[in-house]
Design a protein around this motif. Structure first.
Motif, PDB file in Angstrom:
ATOM      1  N   CYS A  25       5.658  -4.703   4.577  1.00  0.00           N
ATOM      2  CA  CYS A  25       7.279  -3.919   4.454  1.00  0.00           C
ATOM      3  C   CYS A  25       7.640  -4.110   5.387  1.00  0.00           C
ATOM      4  O   CYS A  25       8.650  -3.549   5.681  1.00  0.00           O
ATOM      5  CB  CYS A  25       7.115  -2.341   3.661  1.00  0.00           C
ATOM      6  SG  CYS A  25       5.818  -1.485   5.187  1.00  0.00           S
ATOM      7  N   CYS A  69      -1.068  -1.714   5.189  1.00  0.00           N
ATOM      8  CA  CYS A  69      -0.881  -3.226   4.182  1.00  0.00           C
ATOM      9  C   CYS A  69      -0.212  -3.966   5.401  1.00  0.00           C
ATOM     10  O   CYS A  69      -0.117  -5.475   5.861  1.00  0.00           O
ATOM     11  CB  CYS A  69      -0.579  -3.636   3.615  1.00  0.00           C
ATOM     12  SG  CYS A  69       0.731  -2.937   2.359  1.00  0.00           S
ATOM     13  N   CYS A 119       0.833  -1.076  -0.044  1.00  0.00           N
ATOM     14  CA  CYS A 119      -0.278  -0.234  -0.120  1.00  0.00           C
ATOM     15  C   CYS A 119       1.279   0.861   0.278  1.00  0.00           C
ATOM     16  O   CYS A 119       0.150   2.549  -0.635  1.00  0.00           O
ATOM     17  CB  CYS A 119      -0.667   0.001   1.181  1.00  0.00           C
ATOM     18  SG  CYS A 119      -0.304   0.183   2.909  1.00  0.00           S
TER      19      CYS A 119
HETATM   20  S1  FES Z   1       3.390  -1.127   2.359  1.00  0.00           S
HETATM   21 FE1  FES Z   1       2.125  -1.167   2.869  1.00  0.00          FE
HETATM   22  S2  FES Z   1       2.353  -0.747   4.916  1.00  0.00           S
HETATM   23 FE2  FES Z   1       4.169  -0.620   4.439  1.00  0.00          FE
END
Ligand code: FES
Ligand SMILES: Cc1cc2nc3c(=O)[nH]c(=O)nc-3n(C[C@H](O)[C@H](O)[C@H](O)COP(=O)(O)OP(=O)(O)OC[C@H]3O[C@@H](n4cnc5c(N)ncnc54)[C@H](O)[C@@H]3O)c2cc1C
Ligand code: FES
Lengths: 195, 295
Positions: free
Chosen positions: A63, A60, A55
């Motif tokens: 990462c 989400c 995201c």
């Molecule tokens: S890419 Fe979704 S929380 Fe970092």
């Protein structure tokens, strides 16, 4: 305003890539990034593509990496902010808490961030594999790091606490239950092993 | 989803941060935990010219008692408040509220000062600040001033902070004898912002009579809402079921009024005024139920 580029200037200018040295999985990783680049960008740019970007605004958890031992969203940390911290990514998991692999079990070839050079999957990784806690695998590095941080920080976390912390990240495939079960299984196994 | 360009500097201490802020001018912003500012930049809703990173300043990471009151440094992480087991009795709401902010990884990074300065109408900590009569200390290169929470939160995402000021501390005054506080909120999924929240503080005397009552509500108006009619109704009486029900009803109508006016201007997303009123009634009832039992 200070003169841009002078030695005393405290400001990193907006569009000039700067050299950032990061302590990732106990190795020095040198990246050249603009100040606006996130830690996730910098890691991926340095070839550590196990850390996923979903995201890019903190919802989400794909990462997730460990920063000084705790799980954080690498899309919400600037690379320049991470200087001076110890970073661990999914690439650093294998090789730790090694368990013998049985015949025919997967050992990576050391490429594309896979475990290699004799390194084996960690106990958390094995529990995910054995418990069907991944399908497409996009969310997996984030969940592995979230779980790794939780298990280290709160080894005695209750079932409710484990579920609550794991709800930080999103998995679109498994429904989440196998992930919770895998983490609980590691918790039990570590306790039995007395570690 | 990449932030727009900005100049960046990391401050080692507060004086350096204040000098950098002054140096950088009006469009500079402080970067603390980055858990609100970085997403805003990713969406290009914020385009600061300069970021002054205060995240490594160690002098303002304290939670300490002060003559019965409590002082919390701006750089205390939500996780630290959540785990501060000494925060009981009058300070219980603070610990409970911190534990409800976003998800665990957000609480690892996010700071108390950042949450107050960001002034999201759905945020938890501003509601606790309102219920516990807190004030914030704002510092610039020119000096320091103290602003009560009631005068600090002006509108959604707007506070009394000047561009060259840093919020350095939030202070909670010595509570009246016997004060206890709790925090309740409703969210659709764990980690979501609250659709409604309530911080309730009550002091009971030896006979169980309420001598001091605060009911503060979040996510129902542009800024934290004090349910003053509910507070007055409870003061001077016992926390009976009937009194609690009446106070919850009064709190709900305060929330309805606030949500009604701000929903019309699009300030409160997700849920109409009626729904929020019901939520507030339930949350305040729950809070009073917990407060009537002696801990
Ligand atoms: S890419 Fe979704 S929380 Fe970092
Ligand atoms: C997925 C997700 C869910 C979240 N859910 C919630 C939630 O449920 N409830 C909630 O309250 N928050 C939530 N947050 C936001 C989180 O609480 C942030 O930590 C907080 O709002 C801001 O703190 P920060 O330290 O991260 O500030 P930053 O993001 O660094 O800064 C936010 C703003 O405050 C200013 N600022 C920061 N510190 C200071 C200071 N000391 N003095 C002056 N100005 C300052 C910055 O300039 C910026 O404008 C969520 C965030 C994410 C990503
Ligand atoms: S395995 Fe596909 S998103 Fe989790």
């Amino acid at each position: 305003m200070n003169e841009t580029g002078s030695r005393q200037d405290p400001w990193l200018p907006p569009l000039d890539p700067v050299t950032v040295e990061l302590d990732v999985n106990d190795s020095l990783v040198t990246c050249t990034v603009e100040p606006r680049r996130t830690l996730a960008d910098a890691l991926r740019g340095a070839g550590l593509t196990g850390t996923r970007l979903g995201c890019e605004h903190g919802v989400c958890g794909a990462c997730t990496v460990l920063l000084d031992g705790r799980p954080v969203r690498a899309c919400l940390v600037l690379a320049v902010q991470a200087r001076g911290s110890r970073i661990r990514t999914v690439e650093g998991l294998s090789g730790e808490r090694e368990e013998p692999t049985g015949p025919g079990e997967y050992e990576g070839n050391g490429e594309n961030g896979e475990p290699g050079g004799g390194a084996r999957l960690s106990d958390v990784q094995r529990a995910f594999r054995d418990g069907g806690a991944l399908q497409c695998g996009f969310c997996t590095p984030g969940f592995l790091m979230l779980a790794q941080g939780l298990l280290a920080d709160e080894p005695d976390a209750s079932a409710e606490r484990v579920t609550d912390v794991l709800s930080s990240n999103i998995c679109r495939c498994t429904g989440g239950v196998p992930i919770v079960s895998a983490v609980r299984a590691v918790q039990r196994a570590r306790k039995e092993a007395g570690s | 989803m990449k932030p727009p360009p900005f100049a960046y500097a990391r401050a080692a201490g507060v004086p350096e941060a204040l000098a950098l802020l002054r140096d950088a001018g009006e469009d500079a912003k402080i970067l603390a935990g980055g858990q609100s500012l970085v997403p805003l930049m990713a969406y290009r809703l914020a385009r600061p010219s300069h970021l002054v990173d205060i995240g490594r300043i160690t002098t303002h990471r304290y939670v300490r008692g002060d003559g019965g009151g409590l002082r919390v440094g701006a750089l205390v992480r939500h996780l630290e408040l959540e785990r501060a087991t000494g925060l009981t009795g009058p300070w219980q709401a603070l610990r409970e509220a911190a534990g409800r902010i976003g998800h665990h990884p957000v609480r690892v990074r996010g700071t108390c000062g950042g949450s107050l300065a960001h002034a999201d109408p759905s945020a938890e900590l501003p509601v606790v600040a309102a219920a516990l009569d807190a004030s914030v200390t704002l510092q610039s290169a020119d000096g320091t001033r103290t602003v009560p929470a009631a005068d600090f939160f002006l509108a959604p995402f707007i506070t009394a902070l000047e561009p060259d000021e840093m919020l350095v501390e939030v202070a909670f005054p010595a509570p009246p004898p016997g004060l206890r506080s709790v925090f309740e909120e409703f969210q659709v999924h764990s980690g979501d912002f609250a659709l409604a929240s309530a911080a309730v503080a009550v002091a009971l005397d030896g006979d169980g009579v309420a001598t001091h009552v605060r009911v503060a509500l979040g996510s129902v108006g542009p800024v934290p809402v004090r349910a003053r009619e509910a507070e007055e109704a409870l003061t001077g009486g016992r926390l009976t079921e009937r009194a609690a029900a009446e106070a919850a009803r009064l709190a709900a109508s305060a929330a309805g009024a606030a949500a009604g006016s701000s929903a019309a201007s699009g300030e409160v997303p997700g849920g109409g005024a009626d729904f929020r009123r019901e939520l507030v009634r339930t949350l305040v009832t729950r809070a009073l139920d917990r407060l009537k039992e002696k801990s």
